[in-house]
Design a protein around this motif. Structure first.
Motif, PDB file in Angstrom:
ATOM      1  N   SER A 150      37.433  56.487  51.562  1.00  0.00           N
ATOM      2  CA  SER A 150      36.167  55.904  52.028  1.00  0.00           C
ATOM      3  C   SER A 150      35.312  55.370  50.886  1.00  0.00           C
ATOM      4  CB  SER A 150      35.373  56.951  52.819  1.00  0.00           C
ATOM      5  OG  SER A 150      35.139  58.109  52.017  1.00  0.00           O
ATOM      6  N   GLU A 151      35.676  55.715  49.636  1.00  0.00           N
ATOM      7  CA  GLU A 151      34.856  55.285  48.499  1.00  0.00           C
ATOM      8  C   GLU A 151      35.521  54.161  47.683  1.00  0.00           C
ATOM      9  OE1 GLU A 151      33.830  58.658  46.157  1.00  0.00           O
ATOM     10  OE2 GLU A 151      32.444  59.472  47.659  1.00  0.00           O
ATOM     11  N   LEU A 152      36.831  54.283  47.386  1.00  0.00           N
ATOM     12  CA  LEU A 152      37.523  53.276  46.580  1.00  0.00           C
ATOM     13  C   LEU A 152      38.420  52.444  47.487  1.00  0.00           C
ATOM     14  CD1 LEU A 152      38.266  52.016  43.845  1.00  0.00           C
ATOM     15  CD2 LEU A 152      40.007  53.811  43.570  1.00  0.00           C
ATOM     16  N   ARG A 153      38.002  51.221  47.716  1.00  0.00           N
ATOM     17  CA  ARG A 153      38.762  50.342  48.600  1.00  0.00           C
ATOM     18  C   ARG A 153      40.152  50.056  48.010  1.00  0.00           C
ATOM     19  NH1 ARG A 153      37.461  46.845  52.674  1.00  0.00           N
ATOM     20  NH2 ARG A 153      38.807  45.003  52.918  1.00  0.00           N
ATOM     21  N   GLY A 154      41.164  50.268  48.822  1.00  0.00           N
ATOM     22  CA  GLY A 154      42.535  50.029  48.379  1.00  0.00           C
ATOM     23  C   GLY A 154      43.273  51.299  48.000  1.00  0.00           C
ATOM     24  N   SER A 158      56.138  65.038  52.387  1.00  0.00           N
ATOM     25  CA  SER A 158      55.319  64.836  51.193  1.00  0.00           C
ATOM     26  C   SER A 158      54.028  64.091  51.511  1.00  0.00           C
ATOM     27  CB  SER A 158      56.105  64.055  50.136  1.00  0.00           C
ATOM     28  OG  SER A 158      56.394  62.756  50.612  1.00  0.00           O
ATOM     29  N   LYS A 159      53.105  64.177  50.546  1.00  0.00           N
ATOM     30  CA  LYS A 159      51.846  63.431  50.594  1.00  0.00           C
ATOM     31  C   LYS A 159      51.784  62.610  49.308  1.00  0.00           C
ATOM     32  CE  LYS A 159      49.759  67.278  53.143  1.00  0.00           C
ATOM     33  NZ  LYS A 159      48.687  68.326  53.172  1.00  0.00           N
ATOM     34  N   VAL A 160      51.695  61.284  49.455  1.00  0.00           N
ATOM     35  CA  VAL A 160      51.862  60.392  48.316  1.00  0.00           C
ATOM     36  C   VAL A 160      50.639  59.494  48.167  1.00  0.00           C
ATOM     37  CG1 VAL A 160      53.303  58.600  47.290  1.00  0.00           C
ATOM     38  CG2 VAL A 160      54.358  60.389  48.706  1.00  0.00           C
ATOM     39  N   PHE A 161      50.117  59.411  46.928  1.00  0.00           N
ATOM     40  CA  PHE A 161      48.999  58.506  46.643  1.00  0.00           C
ATOM     41  C   PHE A 161      49.525  57.065  46.520  1.00  0.00           C
ATOM     42  CE2 PHE A 161      47.579  62.563  44.678  1.00  0.00           C
ATOM     43  CZ  PHE A 161      46.454  62.777  45.467  1.00  0.00           C
ATOM     44  N   ILE A 162      48.770  56.131  47.100  1.00  0.00           N
ATOM     45  CA  ILE A 162      49.161  54.721  47.057  1.00  0.00           C
ATOM     46  C   ILE A 162      47.935  53.855  46.816  1.00  0.00           C
ATOM     47  CG2 ILE A 162      51.115  55.010  48.646  1.00  0.00           C
ATOM     48  CD1 ILE A 162      49.249  53.795  50.836  1.00  0.00           C
ATOM     49  N   VAL A 163      48.198  52.590  46.450  1.00  0.00           N
ATOM     50  CA  VAL A 163      47.140  51.579  46.450  1.00  0.00           C
ATOM     51  C   VAL A 163      47.664  50.377  47.222  1.00  0.00           C
ATOM     52  CG1 VAL A 163      46.053  52.274  44.284  1.00  0.00           C
ATOM     53  CG2 VAL A 163      47.911  50.628  44.246  1.00  0.00           C
ATOM     54  N   GLU A 164      46.737  49.658  47.856  1.00  0.00           N
ATOM     55  CA  GLU A 164      47.083  48.466  48.616  1.00  0.00           C
ATOM     56  C   GLU A 164      46.061  47.374  48.333  1.00  0.00           C
ATOM     57  OE1 GLU A 164      49.248  49.861  52.724  1.00  0.00           O
ATOM     58  OE2 GLU A 164      47.073  50.097  52.602  1.00  0.00           O
ATOM     59  N   ARG A 165      46.549  46.159  48.163  1.00  0.00           N
ATOM     60  CA  ARG A 165      45.636  45.039  47.948  1.00  0.00           C
ATOM     61  C   ARG A 165      46.386  43.740  48.258  1.00  0.00           C
ATOM     62  NH1 ARG A 165      40.823  44.093  44.995  1.00  0.00           N
ATOM     63  NH2 ARG A 165      40.597  41.859  44.547  1.00  0.00           N
ATOM     64  N   ARG A 166      45.659  42.750  48.687  1.00  0.00           N
ATOM     65  CA  ARG A 166      46.248  41.449  48.969  1.00  0.00           C
ATOM     66  C   ARG A 166      46.440  40.696  47.651  1.00  0.00           C
ATOM     67  NH1 ARG A 166      46.835  38.743  53.655  1.00  0.00           N
ATOM     68  NH2 ARG A 166      45.565  40.316  54.728  1.00  0.00           N
ATOM     69  N   VAL A 167      47.671  40.262  47.400  1.00  0.00           N
ATOM     70  CA  VAL A 167      48.014  39.498  46.198  1.00  0.00           C
ATOM     71  C   VAL A 167      48.758  38.239  46.630  1.00  0.00           C
ATOM     72  CG1 VAL A 167      49.243  39.489  43.995  1.00  0.00           C
ATOM     73  CG2 VAL A 167      48.185  41.610  44.825  1.00  0.00           C
ATOM     74  N   SER A 168      48.240  37.092  46.220  1.00  0.00           N
ATOM     75  CA  SER A 168      48.860  35.805  46.580  1.00  0.00           C
ATOM     76  C   SER A 168      49.056  35.681  48.087  1.00  0.00           C
ATOM     77  CB  SER A 168      50.203  35.638  45.859  1.00  0.00           C
ATOM     78  OG  SER A 168      50.028  35.677  44.462  1.00  0.00           O
ATOM     79  N   GLY A 169      48.054  36.148  48.832  1.00  0.00           N
ATOM     80  CA  GLY A 169      48.093  35.992  50.280  1.00  0.00           C
ATOM     81  C   GLY A 169      48.856  37.057  51.028  1.00  0.00           C
ATOM     82  N   LYS A 170      49.488  38.004  50.314  1.00  0.00           N
ATOM     83  CA  LYS A 170      50.258  39.055  50.970  1.00  0.00           C
ATOM     84  C   LYS A 170      49.735  40.431  50.574  1.00  0.00           C
ATOM     85  CE  LYS A 170      54.594  36.443  51.116  1.00  0.00           C
ATOM     86  NZ  LYS A 170      56.035  36.446  50.729  1.00  0.00           N
ATOM     87  N   VAL A 171      49.688  41.347  51.543  1.00  0.00           N
ATOM     88  CA  VAL A 171      49.283  42.719  51.243  1.00  0.00           C
ATOM     89  C   VAL A 171      50.439  43.420  50.550  1.00  0.00           C
ATOM     90  CG1 VAL A 171      48.593  44.936  52.198  1.00  0.00           C
ATOM     91  CG2 VAL A 171      47.702  42.825  53.206  1.00  0.00           C
ATOM     92  N   ARG A 172      50.185  43.922  49.340  1.00  0.00           N
ATOM     93  CA  ARG A 172      51.216  44.605  48.569  1.00  0.00           C
ATOM     94  C   ARG A 172      50.824  46.066  48.382  1.00  0.00           C
ATOM     95  NH1 ARG A 172      54.427  40.935  45.912  1.00  0.00           N
ATOM     96  NH2 ARG A 172      55.756  42.775  45.669  1.00  0.00           N
ATOM     97  N   ARG A 173      51.808  46.934  48.488  1.00  0.00           N
ATOM     98  CA  ARG A 173      51.568  48.373  48.361  1.00  0.00           C
ATOM     99  C   ARG A 173      52.320  48.891  47.145  1.00  0.00           C
ATOM    100  NH1 ARG A 173      53.466  51.150  53.411  1.00  0.00           N
ATOM    101  NH2 ARG A 173      51.533  50.253  54.242  1.00  0.00           N
ATOM    102  N   GLN A 197      44.088  40.564  39.344  1.00  0.00           N
ATOM    103  CA  GLN A 197      44.448  39.457  38.461  1.00  0.00           C
ATOM    104  C   GLN A 197      45.728  38.752  38.921  1.00  0.00           C
ATOM    105  OE1 GLN A 197      42.418  38.533  35.928  1.00  0.00           O
ATOM    106  NE2 GLN A 197      41.061  40.173  36.694  1.00  0.00           N
ATOM    107  N   GLY A 198      46.242  39.159  40.077  1.00  0.00           N
ATOM    108  CA  GLY A 198      47.429  38.512  40.619  1.00  0.00           C
ATOM    109  C   GLY A 198      48.733  39.157  40.195  1.00  0.00           C
ATOM    110  N   GLU A 199      48.693  40.313  39.540  1.00  0.00           N
ATOM    111  CA  GLU A 199      49.904  40.988  39.092  1.00  0.00           C
ATOM    112  C   GLU A 199      50.175  42.225  39.946  1.00  0.00           C
ATOM    113  OE1 GLU A 199      49.703  41.995  35.010  1.00  0.00           O
ATOM    114  OE2 GLU A 199      49.672  39.922  34.294  1.00  0.00           O
ATOM    115  N   VAL A 200      51.422  42.339  40.410  1.00  0.00           N
ATOM    116  CA  VAL A 200      51.850  43.535  41.135  1.00  0.00           C
ATOM    117  C   VAL A 200      52.630  44.393  40.148  1.00  0.00           C
ATOM    118  CG1 VAL A 200      53.160  44.447  43.094  1.00  0.00           C
ATOM    119  CG2 VAL A 200      51.973  42.239  43.288  1.00  0.00           C
ATOM    120  N   PRO A 201      52.156  45.597  39.830  1.00  0.00           N
ATOM    121  CA  PRO A 201      52.802  46.428  38.807  1.00  0.00           C
ATOM    122  C   PRO A 201      54.294  46.645  39.024  1.00  0.00           C
ATOM    123  CG  PRO A 201      50.659  47.318  39.357  1.00  0.00           C
ATOM    124  CD  PRO A 201      50.915  46.199  40.330  1.00  0.00           C
ATOM    125  N   THR A 202      54.709  46.855  40.279  1.00  0.00           N
ATOM    126  CA  THR A 202      56.140  47.065  40.535  1.00  0.00           C
ATOM    127  C   THR A 202      56.934  45.804  40.225  1.00  0.00           C
ATOM    128  OG1 THR A 202      55.711  46.529  42.867  1.00  0.00           O
ATOM    129  CG2 THR A 202      55.822  48.863  42.262  1.00  0.00           C
TER     130      THR A 202
END
Length: 404
Positions: A30-34, A43-58, A85-90
């Protein structure tokens, strides 16, 4: 279903794992968007999600327990900044890994994916492990146009034009495969195959086509010496090559399952152009195979030309050819026997379509007529018998061949 919560140790501990067979459940911070949490049955796994180049990337951060909520939140802020910045770490990690692919790794993958003949694999392996050994464990991206030109010229000078051409053709094929296999339109492995510099600069060496074959006056002495070889398997193998025009591996690996003596034919399944070939047998070879069949009943080998070697069939007949050459002064290669077959067939004015089918050459793509001609095994039987008779006639110097 997505629930919004403040991701803390207390809230995570209160979330139950999913029941077996249920889909993962996602919770967003509720505090950090994405920033979020993915909960599965184990399991319980931490993730981030954000739209990059028009696509939602996880992107996965890590498992709760190995990561604390505070550490995961800090990592999420870093990853989200990169994604902004348009970079997906994976993708970035994958690109770094791909750019590190070596020539040896690409060759190994190439052999696994592509359907190559044993001879082709040996040629490529020789190029990589002998002539390009110092490049084998370097990234493909380090092989530049300049390096290709330098190595090509040094190979031509030290090993000859044919070797230089062969090594660079092998390298070109492996690199082109790697470009398609590892790269993508958005992130190409290489902008261009570096071996193309040889085409751009017209550097490929002209190598005269080999013209070796058995001349009419050579056939009698050569066949006579072959029939006196102590090794009957190599004797019959060499004669089989001469009377069929088959390539060395096609004949050497022939099994008894591929031989149909009642119908006087053999079926070659593994060919250079991958087109199966049904080949009629002339009378001379039918008698040869009947003799071999009787001998083969004493062994358990599935191969017509069996050997005690690793593959179970004849591999290197050069010793036999050398013995024949020493006795007769007539030196030929295995492929010269194929050329002899084709040369004699051509002298008999056998139709081009029948000859191409006999030696399993594909017709020109632009030849529309050839696409309508189906040369079945019975259509090929008469020209095959004519070729065999011509070989025997030239070998005997008369119309009554003594070779049986």
């Amino acid at each position: 279903m997505v629930d919004r919560i403040k991701i803390t140790k207390r809230t995570i501990d209160a979330i139950p794992l999913q029941a077996p067979g249920r889909s993962p459940k996602f919770y967003r911070d509720s505090e950090l968007r994405g920033f979020g949490l993915k909960v599965t049955g184990h399991s319980k796994v931490f993730i981030v999600e954000r739209r990059v180049s028009g696509k939602v990337r996880r992107v996965t951060i890590g498992t709760y327990g190995a990561w604390t909520p505070d550490n995961a939140r800090a990592k999420a802020q870093q990853l989200l900044a990169e994604m902004a910045q348009g970079e997906v770490p994976t993708d970035k990690k994958r690109q770094e890994r791909v750019r590190g692919v070596t020539l040896r790794e690409a060759f190994g993958q190439y052999v696994q994916v592509r359907e190559l003949t044993p001879k082709t694999i040996r040629e490529y392996q020789r190029a990589v492990e002998l002539y390009l050994a110092d490049w084998a464990d370097r990234p493909l991206t380090s092989i530049t146009r300049e390096k290709v030109s330098e190595r090509f010229n040094s190979l031509a000078e030290e090993r000859g034009a044919a070797t230089a051409n062969s090594v660079m053709r092998s390298l070109r094929a492996i690199v082109q495969f790697a470009i398609q296999h590892y790269g993508s339109p958005e992130r190409p492995l290489l902008r261009e195959n570096p071996v193309l510099i040889l085409s751009h600069t017209r550097a490929w060496k002209r190598v005269p086509r080999r013209q070796g074959c058995l001349r009419p006056a050579d056939l009698g002495p050569w066949m006579g010496a072959v029939q006196e070889l102590g090794n009957t398997t190599l004797r019959d193998y060499l004669l089989f090559l001469l009377f069929t025009g088959l390539r060395r591996e096609e004949a050497a690996s022939l099994t008894w399952e591929q031989v149909d003596l009642p119908n006087r034919m053999v079926t070659i399944t593994k060919t250079k152009n991958h087109d199966p070939l049904e080949l009629p047998l002339p009378e001379f070879l039918v008698e040869l195979l009947i003799r071999r069949r009787e001998e083969a009943r004493q062994t358990d080998s599935p191969f017509v030309f069996s050997s005690s070697g690793a593959k179970g069939y004849v591999q290197d007949p050069r010793g036999a050819l050398a013995a024949v050459a020493k006795r007769t002064g007539i030196s030929v290669t295995i492929h010269d026997l194929r050329r002899t077959f084709i040369t004699i067939a051509d002298s008999l004015d056998i139709s081009a379509y029948a000859l191409k089918r006999l030696v399993n050459h594909r017709t020109d793509r632009g030849d529309v007529t050839a696409g309508y001609i189906v040369s079945g095994v019975e259509r090929l039987r008469e020209p095959m018998e004519r070729i065999a008779r011509a070989i025997l006639a030239q070998a005997s110097g008369s119309d009554s061949p003594p070779f049986r």
